[in-house]
Design an enzyme around this catalytic site. Structure first.
Site, PDB file in Angstrom:
ATOM      1  N   ILE A 326       0.832  -1.198   0.000  1.00 45.63           N
ATOM      2  CA  ILE A 326       0.000   0.000   0.000  1.00 45.63           C
ATOM      3  C   ILE A 326       0.867   1.249   0.000  1.00 45.63           C
ATOM      4  O   ILE A 326       2.020   1.229   0.428  1.00 45.63           O
ATOM      5  CB  ILE A 326      -0.991   0.012   1.173  1.00 45.63           C
ATOM      6  CG1 ILE A 326      -0.275  -0.116   2.518  1.00 45.63           C
ATOM      7  CG2 ILE A 326      -2.011  -1.114   1.016  1.00 45.63           C
ATOM      8  CD1 ILE A 326      -1.223  -0.071   3.713  1.00 45.63           C
ATOM      9  N   GLU A 327       0.304   2.340  -0.484  1.00 46.54           N
ATOM     10  CA  GLU A 327       1.100   3.526  -0.791  1.00 46.54           C
ATOM     11  C   GLU A 327       1.738   4.170   0.431  1.00 46.54           C
ATOM     12  O   GLU A 327       2.782   4.811   0.325  1.00 46.54           O
ATOM     13  CB  GLU A 327       0.272   4.558  -1.553  1.00 46.54           C
ATOM     14  CG  GLU A 327      -0.888   5.140  -0.794  1.00 46.54           C
ATOM     15  CD  GLU A 327      -1.759   6.022  -1.676  1.00 46.54           C
ATOM     16  OE1 GLU A 327      -1.733   7.242  -1.474  1.00 46.54           O
ATOM     17  OE2 GLU A 327      -2.451   5.505  -2.577  1.00 46.54           O
ATOM     18  N   GLN A 328       1.131   4.016   1.595  1.00 45.96           N
ATOM     19  CA  GLN A 328       1.727   4.596   2.793  1.00 45.96           C
ATOM     20  C   GLN A 328       3.015   3.883   3.193  1.00 45.96           C
ATOM     21  O   GLN A 328       3.795   4.432   3.977  1.00 45.96           O
ATOM     22  CB  GLN A 328       0.725   4.564   3.945  1.00 45.96           C
ATOM     23  CG  GLN A 328      -0.413   5.554   3.817  1.00 45.96           C
ATOM     24  CD  GLN A 328      -1.499   5.120   2.840  1.00 45.96           C
ATOM     25  OE1 GLN A 328      -1.481   3.984   2.349  1.00 45.96           O
ATOM     26  NE2 GLN A 328      -2.440   5.992   2.560  1.00 45.96           N
ATOM     27  N   GLY A 329       3.232   2.661   2.676  1.00 47.34           N
ATOM     28  CA  GLY A 329       4.528   2.014   2.861  1.00 47.34           C
ATOM     29  C   GLY A 329       4.513   0.597   3.385  1.00 47.34           C
ATOM     30  O   GLY A 329       5.543  -0.066   3.383  1.00 47.34           O
ATOM     31  N   SER A 353       7.255   6.039   2.001  1.00 48.08           N
ATOM     32  CA  SER A 353       6.317   6.194   0.882  1.00 48.08           C
ATOM     33  C   SER A 353       6.992   6.573  -0.439  1.00 48.08           C
ATOM     34  O   SER A 353       6.601   6.061  -1.488  1.00 48.08           O
ATOM     35  CB  SER A 353       5.253   7.236   1.227  1.00 48.08           C
ATOM     36  OG  SER A 353       4.390   6.773   2.225  1.00 48.08           O
TER      37      SER A 353
END
Length: 528
Positions: A326-329, A353
């Site tokens: 996921i984009e937050q990491g 990120s």
């Protein structure tokens, strides 16, 4: 000399006309105390004025962490560039920032999150800007909106350039004079660790962009500790980059979440503690989406119906066969839902990120599962703006970065908005048809370009409760239909554009619409 200051003292460092970069993803990692102090100073003094703020993902939400809404005061903000904005239900009062966008009292731009991080990296290295193909033929493209969200956003922030015989988008670097980031602990020298955070986000890149250009870096933390007590491998932002520290012992880990050690990877939750969704139409859609996956894949997941797919795999005994990114990491584990979206429990790794977006922009992962607001005849998708209700959408976030080169994308959502639906005996019934068509001739806003997907050979699937469609060179092709659905009445006649029908039209498995597990196996690619 101590680096510790109050939030009010931090607010006094910000001068009129400055560019301020803020690290946050909605409520996750939001330095809310410092933002509140800036807003309070403006209310009391009328300063700082005419700020430009940069928000690579988003700052704040409508559920307890105000974020950018602390700054949403005419005169305080002049320009905002953000990956996304706080959003809420159509029945609620719009967030203050959306009210400013609507009345043109701030110049607002929606810039893909990965590009926002790229802009910071280029500014930190004192390079001229970002050359990218991310966003071509979408609202990011200057031949369309050029990221502008309103008439006040009249300055061009992106140009079309020809380089080496190809079209590229060029974003000039933007230098922040102030960076406001967040962590869990700071020692007296300013070294930052993130042990209670759900993600690192891009604080290091934002700090570098300010520091390397003579700016000021402010870190909000939960606590200060003695020098020498932080392990060097745990320090994510070194103290040489930090000018000032603000302590807020009450900072939330994320929205409506004071602290959950499974989010920060300090413990692993038993899989039995994760709830699986009860049978409803959304679960049926998520099951069909899950059938597109294969064992061993790395799969990005977005907000909406597709966020339930990890729970489908849990229920089917397939957890661990797909690695979620996921984009937050977060990498691996179980992505969380609702207010905790953007976090994962039991993650295998958490990466910054900006690096996650490099992975996405280069198409290194296997598939992405995303939602849609509208789909048009070209297969283009809108997730970023509805003309009639703009404040119920958050903007693009990382969507444009993720879809730019993804090998495979599965979009999911309801065929029409507002339809009353029910399930019985492995069939779906439309009790009352929806009034708002989501399959349209032209989308309000192009967040994903179907034309570009065809050019690049991307594999695009659209899953709804009543049919499955594929993107073909001629447009949308209906390949499957749900049991209980009439092709002509419920699909073709309800679409706001012409749909082609596959000569090999199949019926979706009845098991998708029944209560018990469906016997899915990803070993052969989601077979039922």
């Amino acid at each position: 000399m101590t680096k510790l200051i109050t939030a009010a003292e931090a607010a006094n460092l910000i001068k009129d006309g400055m560019t301020v970069s803020v690290s946050s993803s909605s409520g996750l990692g939001c330095p809310d105390a410092v933002l509140a102090a800036i807003g309070a100073r403006f209310e009391a003094e009328g300063h700082p004025r005419d700020l430009t703020t940069l928000h690579p993902i988003a700052a704040g939400d409508m559920w307890g962490i105000k974020g950018i809404d602390h700054l949403a005061k005419p005169g305080l903000l002049k320009t905002v560039l953000a990956g996304s904005y706080p959003s809420g239900p159509s029945s609620a009062e719009p967030p203050l920032i959306w009210q400013m966008i609507a009345d043109n009292s701030v110049a607002a731009y929606n810039v893909p999150s990965g590009i926002m991080f790229d802009i910071h990296r280029e500014a930190a290295a004192k390079r001229p800007g970002v050359l990218t193909k991310v966003g071509l033929d979408t609202f990011v493209d200057p031949r369309q909106q050029g990221c502008a969200m309103n008439e006040a956003a009249s300055d061009a922030i992106v140009r079309l350039e020809n380089f080496d015989g190809q079209e590229w988008l060029y974003f000039p670097a933007i230098v922040p004079q102030i960076a406001i980031i967040r962590a869990t602990s700071a020692d007296e020298r300013g070294n930052l660790t993130y042990e209670h955070e759900g993600a690192y986000l891009g604080g290091l890149d934002q700090a570098l962009a300010a520091r390397n250009n003579g700016g000021i870096v402010i870190a909000q933390v939960k606590r200060m500790v003695e020098n020498g007590t932080l392990k060097p491998h745990d320090v994510r932002v070194p103290g040489v980059l930090i000018d000032h520290i603000v302590v807020d012992p009450d900072q939330l880990q994320t929205t409506q979440t004071p602290y959950d050690p499974a989010i920060s990877g300090e413990i692993f939750r038993p899989l039995s503690t994760f709830r699986t969704p009860a049978l409803d139409v959304q679960k049926a859609i998520a099951r069909r989406v899950a059938m597109e996956l294969h064992d061993g894949w790395a799969v990005n997941i977005g907000f909406g119906i597709s966020a339930n797919v990890p729970r489908i795999l849990l229920e089917e005994g397939q957890h661990g066969k797909v690695t979620w990114v996921i984009e937050q990491g977060a990498v691996g584990g179980v992505p969380l839902l609702d207010f905790k979206f953007g976090c994962s429990s039991n993650a295998e790794a958490i990466v910054p990120s900006p690096y996650q977006f490099t992975y996405f922009q280069g198409g290194g992962f296997d598939a992405s599962l995303l939602s849609f607001l509208q789909i048009d005849r070209h297969g283009s998708v809108n997730v970023s703006r509805l003309a009639v209700r703009p404040h119920v959408t958050a903007g693009c976030g990382g969507f444009v970065d993720i879809t730019a080169r993804a090998k495979k994308i599965v979009f999911s959502g309801f065929f029409n908005a507002g339809a009353k639906l029910s399930l019985a005996d492995g069939r779906i019934r439309i009790d009352k048809e929806g009034k708002v068509r989501k399959i349209v001739d032209e989308v309000d806003h192009i967040s994903f370009s179907g034309r570009r997907a065809i050019e690049q050979g991307q594999d695009i699937t659209y899953v709804t409760e009543r049919c499955v469609m594929k993107l073909a060179p001629q447009g949308l092709l209906v390949t499957e239909i749900a049991p209980g659905i009439d092709l002509e009445r419920d699909v073709l006649a309800q679409a706001g554009t012409t749909l082609a029908v596959s000569p090999h039209l199949k019926t979706m498995p009845a098991a998708l619409y029944q209560g018990q597990p469906i016997g899915m196996s990803l070993d052969g690619g989601g077979n039922v």
